[in-house]
Design a protein around this motif. Sequence first.
Motif: not given
Length: 190
Positions: A132-143
Amino acid sequence: MARWQPDAHARLEEAALKLFAERGYKAVSAAEIAGRAGLTKATFFRHFPDKPEVLFWGQDLLGNTFRQTIADGAPGASPLELVRAAVLAVDPVFDADRHRHAATRQRLIASSATLHERAVLKRAALAHTMTEALQDREVAAGTAELAGLAGTAAFGAAYARWAESPAYRGFAGLARRELDRIVNAAVSLS
């Protein structure tokens, strides 16, 4: 019994781990733990929501540290760099005092299917937090998911090595080695 005494949390943990080691996890009640610590059962439940949490406390601190470290990461940092920073940021949690009971804690968890299941769920929650923290930084879901799982795998392996070490050693060095090992293993898959 005194209404308030200092260090109740630490005293409850110490009493629980000693009782678990003496009689086994299942044979010990929350009331017995509180009694051994010189506290009440109500005090036990103010510090721990249930008996298993004596073995797992600190999860919120780990999750919050992972989340904040990833959020505060340098702009342009790769997901792997962010996860590496997050795993290394929890090093202060794993001090010499916490190490005293780490091996006992690991043995107890390994001896019980219920505790092992809770440990797996706790690791999954940490992976989800990183994802979730990575996705909050706009990292693609799978990555983000893959990076979160890799970070959690490295964290878990480093913790296991740290806990089983007979003498205290710093967590960060073990975490670096495990992170490198997992990255190298992933690269070798291609």
